[in-house]
Enzyme design. Structure first.
Site, PDB file in Angstrom:
ATOM      1  N   HIS A   1      -9.649   2.569  -0.233  1.00  0.00           N
ATOM      2  CA  HIS A   1      -8.199   2.356  -0.235  1.00  0.00           C
ATOM      3  C   HIS A   1      -7.791   1.859  -1.616  1.00  0.00           C
ATOM      4  O   HIS A   1      -8.076   0.712  -1.982  1.00  0.00           O
ATOM      5  CB  HIS A   1      -7.841   1.330   0.831  1.00  0.00           C
ATOM      6  CG  HIS A   1      -6.379   1.196   1.090  1.00  0.00           C
ATOM      7  ND1 HIS A   1      -5.416   1.771   0.282  1.00  0.00           N
ATOM      8  CD2 HIS A   1      -5.695   0.553   2.090  1.00  0.00           C
ATOM      9  CE1 HIS A   1      -4.218   1.492   0.756  1.00  0.00           C
ATOM     10  NE2 HIS A   1      -4.359   0.755   1.848  1.00  0.00           N
TER      11      HIS A   1
ATOM     12  N   CYS B   1       0.804  -1.225   0.000  1.00  0.00           N
ATOM     13  CA  CYS B   1       0.000   0.000   0.000  1.00  0.00           C
ATOM     14  C   CYS B   1       0.836   1.274   0.000  1.00  0.00           C
ATOM     15  O   CYS B   1       0.269   2.373   0.001  1.00  0.00           O
ATOM     16  CB  CYS B   1      -0.956  -0.013   1.186  1.00  0.00           C
ATOM     17  SG  CYS B   1      -1.985  -1.490   1.245  1.00  0.00           S
TER      18      CYS B   1
ATOM     19  N   LYS C   1      -9.281   8.372   1.959  1.00  0.00           N
ATOM     20  CA  LYS C   1      -9.867   7.030   1.819  1.00  0.00           C
ATOM     21  C   LYS C   1     -11.293   6.972   2.340  1.00  0.00           C
ATOM     22  O   LYS C   1     -12.027   6.035   2.012  1.00  0.00           O
ATOM     23  CB  LYS C   1      -8.990   6.007   2.533  1.00  0.00           C
ATOM     24  CG  LYS C   1      -7.603   5.831   1.927  1.00  0.00           C
ATOM     25  CD  LYS C   1      -6.807   4.758   2.646  1.00  0.00           C
ATOM     26  CE  LYS C   1      -5.421   4.554   2.030  1.00  0.00           C
ATOM     27  NZ  LYS C   1      -4.497   5.686   2.278  1.00  0.00           N
TER      28      LYS C   1
ATOM     29  N   HIS D   1      -2.523   8.126   5.991  1.00  0.00           N
ATOM     30  CA  HIS D   1      -2.782   6.821   5.384  1.00  0.00           C
ATOM     31  C   HIS D   1      -4.234   6.464   5.695  1.00  0.00           C
ATOM     32  O   HIS D   1      -4.981   6.104   4.804  1.00  0.00           O
ATOM     33  CB  HIS D   1      -1.812   5.787   5.936  1.00  0.00           C
ATOM     34  CG  HIS D   1      -1.868   4.483   5.218  1.00  0.00           C
ATOM     35  ND1 HIS D   1      -1.692   4.370   3.865  1.00  0.00           N
ATOM     36  CD2 HIS D   1      -2.108   3.212   5.659  1.00  0.00           C
ATOM     37  CE1 HIS D   1      -1.804   3.102   3.493  1.00  0.00           C
ATOM     38  NE2 HIS D   1      -2.072   2.378   4.562  1.00  0.00           N
TER      39      HIS D   1
ATOM     40  N   GLU E   1      -1.140   4.825  13.394  1.00  0.00           N
ATOM     41  CA  GLU E   1      -0.773   6.080  12.740  1.00  0.00           C
ATOM     42  C   GLU E   1      -0.928   7.264  13.695  1.00  0.00           C
ATOM     43  O   GLU E   1      -0.071   8.154  13.740  1.00  0.00           O
ATOM     44  CB  GLU E   1      -1.616   6.309  11.483  1.00  0.00           C
ATOM     45  CG  GLU E   1      -1.198   7.579  10.729  1.00  0.00           C
ATOM     46  CD  GLU E   1      -1.817   7.689   9.347  1.00  0.00           C
ATOM     47  OE1 GLU E   1      -2.805   6.991   9.072  1.00  0.00           O
ATOM     48  OE2 GLU E   1      -1.290   8.486   8.544  1.00  0.00           O
TER      49      GLU E   1
ATOM     50  N   PHE F   1       1.010  -3.272   3.975  1.00  0.00           N
ATOM     51  CA  PHE F   1       1.200  -4.643   4.443  1.00  0.00           C
ATOM     52  C   PHE F   1       2.643  -5.085   4.186  1.00  0.00           C
ATOM     53  O   PHE F   1       3.277  -4.674   3.222  1.00  0.00           O
ATOM     54  CB  PHE F   1       0.268  -5.589   3.683  1.00  0.00           C
ATOM     55  CG  PHE F   1      -1.134  -5.634   4.224  1.00  0.00           C
ATOM     56  CD1 PHE F   1      -1.490  -4.979   5.380  1.00  0.00           C
ATOM     57  CD2 PHE F   1      -2.105  -6.369   3.566  1.00  0.00           C
ATOM     58  CE1 PHE F   1      -2.780  -5.034   5.883  1.00  0.00           C
ATOM     59  CE2 PHE F   1      -3.409  -6.436   4.048  1.00  0.00           C
ATOM     60  CZ  PHE F   1      -3.742  -5.772   5.206  1.00  0.00           C
TER      61      PHE F   1
END
Length: 426
Positions: A351, A174, A346, A314, A325, A410
């Site tokens: 996403h 990502c 997002k 993110h 985060e 990930f």
């Protein structure tokens, strides 16, 4: 000849072209209008049957093909449209003769169910691995093989735009889109090229992808209403919503851009990247790699946390990632974090996975240009453990000169970018 260098003596990296496609629409204008209006591009999936699936919603891009298509075909189409917009805005080089290199984030590709079924039907007798190999060896499926070669999308984009050198295909989960930008920045700083076309693209929502992320408990199952499912930093968040899209940026050596009279839209001032070996999918609970990636990006830009006006989060809407985060940002920005605006695109586009870092970089430069911060929508139930100014539900006018854009993927891929206004506007 006047030369512009950063504090470390490296060429400044200018942005002269931007392009974007998401489920909100094609192009910067359509996306910006929807984002600042707080509109969601997340809807029920109608591309394929979703009966029996736990998640039946997504930010799919459904307006580009009339018939069936594969993920590589959609990813290439998205990338082409975003790149056409970016290169067109930049005005760099003749059509089909881009004077620089291509750095492209593309999703991992593999045969999808329709192609697997087509191959299996060609097996004489029991369908097993050896039979599939025999069928493939007939070379009747050469076109299928070509379609699912990992570097195929970038090869086609390189041919279309006439980029120079070997096209780079990359996948860092990502954070891939941000990594593509980072590689373009580093190539210009090293003097290997004076221009780079950096793209992140992802059109890989299909049934198998939904099942895989569901098995990881990563997806929201709050299907009704679809537009309310992605709720970053909210107490009742339960996972991310898959999205599709592409973002493209034309990067140039600042002096090269000035010499040809280009309009400079902003600067990629710093990049930070840290690996996290904690787990295949989970981030390190102490947030250390994310913290270091943010600090590295600021140090690379020669800036401090006090210089940042806004964070493009993110912000996936998964319980663990949002918490990590928020904790990591607090570690970097201290008490200032409670009042420093941070929002997640997002919440509206889902996403976009491989594309996310590039899509969100484009949106970040639009934020600087327009003096407006897109909101985090669906923020009706704040998580009391996450005390952030998430720009809730409505866009906010603000003078924004410096943005930190976070991408945490990930497998421990953490990439952060520091994006700034052009020097004359800073």
């Amino acid at each position: 000849m006047t030369t512009h260098r950063d504090a470390k003596g490296r060429p400044l990296v200018a942005v002269t072209g931007l392009g974007v496609v998401t489920s909100l629409g094609q192009g910067k204008d359509a996306n910006w209008q929807a984002l600042t209006a707080g509109q969601s591009g997340i809807h029920r999936i109608e591309r394929f049957p979703t009966e029996g699936l736990r998640t039946t919603i997504g930010g799919t891009v459904d307006f580009l093909f009339d018939g069936p298509f594969t993920a590589p075909q959609l990813s290439e189409k998205l990338a082409t449209l975003a790149a056409e917009e970016a290169v067109g805005q930049s005005g760099i080089g003749p059509d089909g003769d881009f004077p620089g290199e291509l750095f492209m984030a593309v999703p991992p590709v593999e045969m999808e169910w329709p192609q697997k079924q087509e191959l299996a039907q060609a097996v004489d007798g029991e369908v097993d691995y050896d039979g599939l190999l025999r069928a493939a060896a007939t070379r009747k499926f050469a076109a299928m093989h070509e379609l699912f070669v990992f570097g195929g999308v970038a090869d086609h984009i390189a041919d279309r735009f006439g980029t120079k050198g070997s096209p780079i295909s990359l996948s860092t989960a990502c954070s891939s889109g941000a990594t593509a930008i980072q590689m373009g920045v580093e190539a210009i700083r090293r003097g290997e090229t004076q221009a780079a076309l950096c793209i992140g693209t992802d059109g890989s929502i299909h049934a198998e992808a939904l099942i895989r992320f569901s098995l990881l408990s990563a997806l929201s199952t709050q299907n009704d209403p679809p537009e309310g499912a992605a709720k970053p930093f909210s107490k009742n968040r339960d996972g991310f919503v898959m999205g599709e899209g592409a973002g493209a940026l034309v990067l140039e050596d600042y002096d090269h851009a000035l010499a040809r009279g280009a309009t400079i839209l902003g600067i990629v001032a710093g990049c930070g990247e840290r690996g996290d070996g904690f787990h295949r999918t989970r981030s390190s609970p102490d947030g250390k790699p994310a913290i270091l990636a943010m600090q590295d990006a600021l140090a690379d830009a020669g800036l401090t946390p006090d210089d940042v006006d806004y964070i493009n989060a993110h912000g996936t809407s998964t319980p663990e990632n949002d918490k990590m985060e928020a904790m990591s940002c607090a570690a970097v920005f201290g008490e200032r974090m409670a009042k420093l605006p941070i929002s997640s695109n997002k919440s509206m586009i889902g996403h976009t996975l491989t594309a996310a870092g590039a899509v969100e970089a484009v949106i970040s430069f639009l934020t600087i240009a327009n003096g407006t911060i897109p909101p985090t929508i669906n923020y009706a139930n704040p998580d009391p453990a996450i005390t952030l100014d998430v720009v809730p539900n409505e866009a906010r006018k603000a003078k924004v000169k410096t943005i930190l854009s976070n991408s945490f993927g990930f497998g421990g891929q953490n990439t952060c970018l520091v994006l700034t206004a052009p020097p004359e506007a800073a």
